[in-house]
Write a protein that holds these residues in place. Structure first.
Motif, short mmCIF file in Angstrom:
data_model
loop_
_atom_site.label_atom_id
_atom_site.label_comp_id
_atom_site.label_asym_id
_atom_site.label_seq_id
_atom_site.Cartn_x
_atom_site.Cartn_y
_atom_site.Cartn_z
N ALA A 91 -4.44 0.79 3.97
CA ALA A 91 -3.00 1.22 4.29
C ALA A 91 -2.26 0.49 2.93
O ALA A 91 -1.62 0.96 2.32
N LEU A 92 -2.43 -1.16 3.56
CA LEU A 92 -1.77 -2.23 3.20
C LEU A 92 -2.24 -2.30 1.29
O LEU A 92 -1.10 -2.25 0.43
N LEU A 93 -3.23 -2.28 1.10
CA LEU A 93 -3.78 -2.51 0.05
C LEU A 93 -3.11 -1.58 -1.19
O LEU A 93 -3.41 -1.75 -2.35
N SER A 94 -3.07 0.17 -0.92
CA SER A 94 -3.22 1.28 -0.92
C SER A 94 -1.86 1.74 -1.57
O SER A 94 -0.89 1.60 -2.78
N LEU A 95 -0.90 0.64 -0.80
CA LEU A 95 0.96 0.92 -0.99
C LEU A 95 1.09 -0.03 -2.30
O LEU A 95 1.59 0.20 -2.55
N ALA A 96 -0.07 -1.47 -1.97
CA ALA A 96 0.52 -2.69 -2.59
C ALA A 96 -0.14 -2.46 -4.37
O ALA A 96 0.70 -2.66 -5.07
N ALA A 97 -0.88 -1.83 -4.36
CA ALA A 97 -1.47 -0.80 -5.87
C ALA A 97 -0.07 -0.26 -6.15
O ALA A 97 -0.52 -0.13 -7.62
#
Length: 152
Positions: A91-97
């Motif tokens: 979730a955090l990687l997806s939001l950052a990307a």
């Protein structure tokens, strides 16, 4: 632990995992069909993040499907903690990307007005929109998993 909607092994969880996988795969497909995405680091990061999302979501969708067929609810504390960590990381990687790619898309294509690529700009914007939709689906899953972990 009681089975709440979205917990591992339920139909809601399977639906959320399939939606995560579809949105991430759509984002990858939209971005990778452009000729110049590799010139932007944020877009490369989006491809990598969505690739991880596809693998994670597909694997958990298979587990949910197997649990549904065998009529089991997957509430093993070790398994739930693995779901929590994996969901929050993705979730955090997806939001950052999605955020970084969205920022680049707005900066280059709207603020600087340097989008003379036409259809390619629309594909970038579609990829970012699908990445945000994928993030919404994975954030719902991660919140359910955190709730389940805390209740367990």
């Amino acid at each position: 632990m009681r089975a709440i909607p979205g917990s591992p092994g339920t139909l809601t969880s399977l639906f959320l995992r399939i939606m995560q996988c579809v949105f991430a795969a759509g984002s990858i497909a939209s971005m990778s069909t452009t000729a110049n995405f590799f010139n932007f680091t944020a877009f490369c990061y989006l491809i990598a993040s969505m690739g991880l999302q596809v693998v994670w979501s597909f694997a958990l969708a298979i587990l949910d499907g197997i649990a549904l067929v065998k009529k089991k609810v997957l509430h093993n504390p070790v398994l739930v903690s693995l779901y929590v960590v994996g969901d929050w990381v993705t979730a955090l990687l997806s939001l950052a990307a999605a955020s970084s790619s969205g920022g680049i898309a707005v900066l280059y294509f709207n603020d600087l007005g340097s989008c003379g690529l036409g259809e390619e700009c629309q594909k970038y914007q579609l990829a970012v929109a699908l990445a945000f939709l994928g993030w919404v689906a994975v954030s719902i899953s991660s919140l359910i998993m955190l709730w389940l972990f805390a209740a367990g």
